[in-house]
Design a protein around this motif. Structure first.
Motif, PDB file in Angstrom:
ATOM      1  N   LEU A   1      24.150 -29.672  28.225  1.00 19.86           N
ATOM      2  CA  LEU A   1      22.760 -29.415  27.834  1.00 19.86           C
ATOM      3  C   LEU A   1      22.498 -29.886  26.405  1.00 19.86           C
ATOM      4  O   LEU A   1      21.437 -30.448  26.116  1.00 19.86           O
ATOM      5  N   ALA A   2      23.461 -29.673  25.531  1.00 21.28           N
ATOM      6  CA  ALA A   2      23.315 -30.151  24.151  1.00 21.28           C
ATOM      7  C   ALA A   2      23.229 -31.672  24.107  1.00 21.28           C
ATOM      8  O   ALA A   2      22.423 -32.238  23.357  1.00 21.28           O
ATOM      9  N   GLN A   3      24.034 -32.334  24.917  1.00 23.66           N
ATOM     10  CA  GLN A   3      23.985 -33.791  24.982  1.00 23.66           C
ATOM     11  C   GLN A   3      22.637 -34.253  25.526  1.00 23.66           C
ATOM     12  O   GLN A   3      22.042 -35.209  25.014  1.00 23.66           O
ATOM     13  N   ALA A   4      22.152 -33.593  26.551  1.00 28.14           N
ATOM     14  CA  ALA A   4      20.852 -33.951  27.130  1.00 28.14           C
ATOM     15  C   ALA A   4      19.751 -33.795  26.089  1.00 28.14           C
ATOM     16  O   ALA A   4      18.878 -34.663  25.962  1.00 28.14           O
ATOM     17  N   ALA A   5      19.809 -32.703  25.329  1.00 27.86           N
ATOM     18  CA  ALA A   5      18.800 -32.477  24.284  1.00 27.86           C
ATOM     19  C   ALA A   5      18.856 -33.577  23.229  1.00 27.86           C
ATOM     20  O   ALA A   5      17.814 -34.091  22.802  1.00 27.86           O
ATOM     21  N   ALA A   6      20.045 -33.964  22.825  1.00 28.60           N
ATOM     22  CA  ALA A   6      20.201 -35.012  21.815  1.00 28.60           C
ATOM     23  C   ALA A   6      19.689 -36.351  22.337  1.00 28.60           C
ATOM     24  O   ALA A   6      19.019 -37.102  21.610  1.00 28.60           O
ATOM     25  N   GLU A   7      19.982 -36.650  23.587  1.00 24.31           N
ATOM     26  CA  GLU A   7      19.538 -37.919  24.164  1.00 24.31           C
ATOM     27  C   GLU A   7      18.022 -37.951  24.340  1.00 24.31           C
ATOM     28  O   GLU A   7      17.388 -38.993  24.146  1.00 24.31           O
ATOM     29  N   LEU A   8      17.428 -36.821  24.672  1.00 24.79           N
ATOM     30  CA  LEU A   8      15.974 -36.761  24.759  1.00 24.79           C
ATOM     31  C   LEU A   8      15.354 -36.990  23.379  1.00 24.79           C
ATOM     32  O   LEU A   8      14.346 -37.696  23.253  1.00 24.79           O
ATOM     33  N   GLU A   9      15.961 -36.411  22.353  1.00 26.63           N
ATOM     34  CA  GLU A   9      15.470 -36.612  20.988  1.00 26.63           C
ATOM     35  C   GLU A   9      15.562 -38.087  20.596  1.00 26.63           C
ATOM     36  O   GLU A   9      14.635 -38.644  19.993  1.00 26.63           O
ATOM     37  N   GLN A  10      16.655 -38.731  20.962  1.00 26.85           N
ATOM     38  CA  GLN A  10      16.806 -40.166  20.686  1.00 26.85           C
ATOM     39  C   GLN A  10      15.765 -40.978  21.446  1.00 26.85           C
ATOM     40  O   GLN A  10      15.197 -41.938  20.910  1.00 26.85           O
ATOM     41  N   SER A  11      15.513 -40.596  22.671  1.00 30.45           N
ATOM     42  CA  SER A  11      14.502 -41.288  23.477  1.00 30.45           C
ATOM     43  C   SER A  11      13.120 -41.144  22.856  1.00 30.45           C
ATOM     44  O   SER A  11      12.355 -42.113  22.783  1.00 30.45           O
ATOM     45  N   LEU A  12      12.819 -39.958  22.398  1.00 30.15           N
ATOM     46  CA  LEU A  12      11.525 -39.725  21.765  1.00 30.15           C
ATOM     47  C   LEU A  12      11.394 -40.570  20.502  1.00 30.15           C
ATOM     48  O   LEU A  12      10.360 -41.205  20.277  1.00 30.15           O
ATOM     49  N   ALA A  13      12.438 -40.613  19.698  1.00 30.24           N
ATOM     50  CA  ALA A  13      12.419 -41.433  18.487  1.00 30.24           C
ATOM     51  C   ALA A  13      12.216 -42.911  18.827  1.00 30.24           C
ATOM     52  O   ALA A  13      11.463 -43.620  18.145  1.00 30.24           O
ATOM     53  N   ALA A  14      12.844 -43.371  19.890  1.00 33.29           N
ATOM     54  CA  ALA A  14      12.695 -44.770  20.301  1.00 33.29           C
ATOM     55  C   ALA A  14      11.261 -45.064  20.730  1.00 33.29           C
ATOM     56  O   ALA A  14      10.730 -46.141  20.426  1.00 33.29           O
ATOM     57  N   THR A  15      10.616 -44.116  21.396  1.00 36.90           N
ATOM     58  CA  THR A  15       9.233 -44.348  21.806  1.00 36.90           C
ATOM     59  C   THR A  15       8.304 -44.413  20.608  1.00 36.90           C
ATOM     60  O   THR A  15       7.349 -45.193  20.595  1.00 36.90           O
ATOM     61  N   PHE A  16       8.585 -43.599  19.592  1.00 37.13           N
ATOM     62  CA  PHE A  16       7.760 -43.657  18.377  1.00 37.13           C
ATOM     63  C   PHE A  16       7.934 -45.008  17.682  1.00 37.13           C
ATOM     64  O   PHE A  16       6.960 -45.599  17.210  1.00 37.13           O
ATOM     65  N   ALA A  17       9.145 -45.508  17.640  1.00 32.63           N
ATOM     66  CA  ALA A  17       9.398 -46.814  17.029  1.00 32.63           C
ATOM     67  C   ALA A  17       8.699 -47.915  17.812  1.00 32.63           C
ATOM     68  O   ALA A  17       8.089 -48.827  17.224  1.00 32.63           O
ATOM     69  N   ALA A  18       8.766 -47.846  19.121  1.00 39.83           N
ATOM     70  CA  ALA A  18       8.109 -48.851  19.959  1.00 39.83           C
ATOM     71  C   ALA A  18       6.596 -48.821  19.764  1.00 39.83           C
ATOM     72  O   ALA A  18       5.953 -49.870  19.630  1.00 39.83           O
ATOM     73  N   ALA A  19       6.033 -47.625  19.748  1.00 38.93           N
ATOM     74  CA  ALA A  19       4.588 -47.498  19.565  1.00 38.93           C
ATOM     75  C   ALA A  19       4.161 -48.030  18.203  1.00 38.93           C
ATOM     76  O   ALA A  19       3.134 -48.717  18.090  1.00 38.93           O
ATOM     77  N   GLU A  20       4.947 -47.735  17.193  1.00 43.95           N
ATOM     78  CA  GLU A  20       4.633 -48.212  15.846  1.00 43.95           C
ATOM     79  C   GLU A  20       4.592 -49.738  15.808  1.00 43.95           C
ATOM     80  O   GLU A  20       3.677 -50.338  15.220  1.00 43.95           O
ATOM     81  N   GLN A  21       5.557 -50.374  16.451  1.00 48.98           N
ATOM     82  CA  GLN A  21       5.600 -51.833  16.465  1.00 48.98           C
ATOM     83  C   GLN A  21       4.450 -52.422  17.290  1.00 48.98           C
ATOM     84  O   GLN A  21       3.855 -53.435  16.902  1.00 48.98           O
ATOM     85  N   ALA A  22       4.128 -51.795  18.413  1.00 51.53           N
ATOM     86  CA  ALA A  22       3.017 -52.276  19.228  1.00 51.53           C
ATOM     87  C   ALA A  22       1.699 -52.139  18.468  1.00 51.53           C
ATOM     88  O   ALA A  22       0.842 -53.036  18.516  1.00 51.53           O
ATOM     89  N   GLU A  23       1.538 -51.026  17.768  1.00 49.27           N
ATOM     90  CA  GLU A  23       0.323 -50.827  16.957  1.00 49.27           C
ATOM     91  C   GLU A  23       0.251 -51.847  15.825  1.00 49.27           C
ATOM     92  O   GLU A  23      -0.830 -52.365  15.525  1.00 49.27           O
ATOM     93  N   ALA A  24       1.383 -52.137  15.212  1.00 47.00           N
ATOM     94  CA  ALA A  24       1.417 -53.126  14.132  1.00 47.00           C
ATOM     95  C   ALA A  24       1.022 -54.494  14.671  1.00 47.00           C
ATOM     96  O   ALA A  24       0.267 -55.239  14.027  1.00 47.00           O
ATOM     97  N   TYR A  25       1.522 -54.840  15.856  1.00 45.17           N
ATOM     98  CA  TYR A  25       1.167 -56.115  16.466  1.00 45.17           C
ATOM     99  C   TYR A  25      -0.330 -56.164  16.767  1.00 45.17           C
ATOM    100  O   TYR A  25      -1.010 -57.139  16.455  1.00 45.17           O
ATOM    101  N   ALA A  26      -0.855 -55.087  17.364  1.00 47.69           N
ATOM    102  CA  ALA A  26      -2.268 -55.051  17.712  1.00 47.69           C
ATOM    103  C   ALA A  26      -3.142 -55.186  16.463  1.00 47.69           C
ATOM    104  O   ALA A  26      -4.204 -55.816  16.507  1.00 47.69           O
ATOM    105  N   ALA A  27      -2.683 -54.644  15.352  1.00 42.85           N
ATOM    106  CA  ALA A  27      -3.440 -54.728  14.103  1.00 42.85           C
ATOM    107  C   ALA A  27      -3.515 -56.152  13.568  1.00 42.85           C
ATOM    108  O   ALA A  27      -4.419 -56.478  12.803  1.00 42.85           O
ATOM    109  N   THR A  28      -2.589 -56.994  13.976  1.00 44.17           N
ATOM    110  CA  THR A  28      -2.605 -58.383  13.502  1.00 44.17           C
ATOM    111  C   THR A  28      -3.551 -59.249  14.317  1.00 44.17           C
ATOM    112  O   THR A  28      -3.815 -60.391  13.933  1.00 44.17           O
ATOM    113  N   LEU A  29      -4.018 -58.738  15.437  1.00 41.70           N
ATOM    114  CA  LEU A  29      -4.879 -59.547  16.326  1.00 41.70           C
ATOM    115  C   LEU A  29      -6.304 -59.618  15.821  1.00 41.70           C
ATOM    116  O   LEU A  29      -6.814 -58.784  15.167  1.00 41.70           O
TER     117      LEU A  29
END
Length: 88
Positions: A60-88
């Motif tokens: 369960l601790a591993q699952a929680a850590a992996e979910l946290e990593q997944s959430l962090a990855a989605t924030f990074a992806a969204a940030e990059q997509a937003e940055a790209y959209a801002a350049t358009l």
């Protein structure tokens, strides 16, 4: 190759970002459920000392850590997509 207008591209990015936000909400809900499960398992197995309980808690601790990593990855992806959209 088809041509996509800037407006269509921005709209598609916005739709993808909404899907990311929906995914983030699902990850957050899963994290809360895992945290609740950890607490419940700890409460009902207090003092057990059984290897299976320790293994379950570790999983369960591993699952929680992996979910946290997944959430962090989605924030990074969204940030990059937003940055790209801002350049358009």
């Amino acid at each position: 190759m088809s041509t996509v207008s800037v407006a269509e591209l921005k709209s598609a990015i916005a739709a993808a970002l909404q899907q990311v936000r929906d995914g983030q909400a699902a990850i957050a809900a899963a994290s809360q459920n895992i945290e609740s499960a950890q607490g419940s398992l700890t409460a009902v197995t207090a003092g057990s000392g059984h290897d299976s309980v320790a293994t379950a808690q570790a999983a369960l601790a591993q699952a929680a850590a992996e979910l946290e990593q997944s959430l962090a990855a989605t924030f990074a992806a969204a940030e990059q997509a937003e940055a790209y959209a801002a350049t358009l």
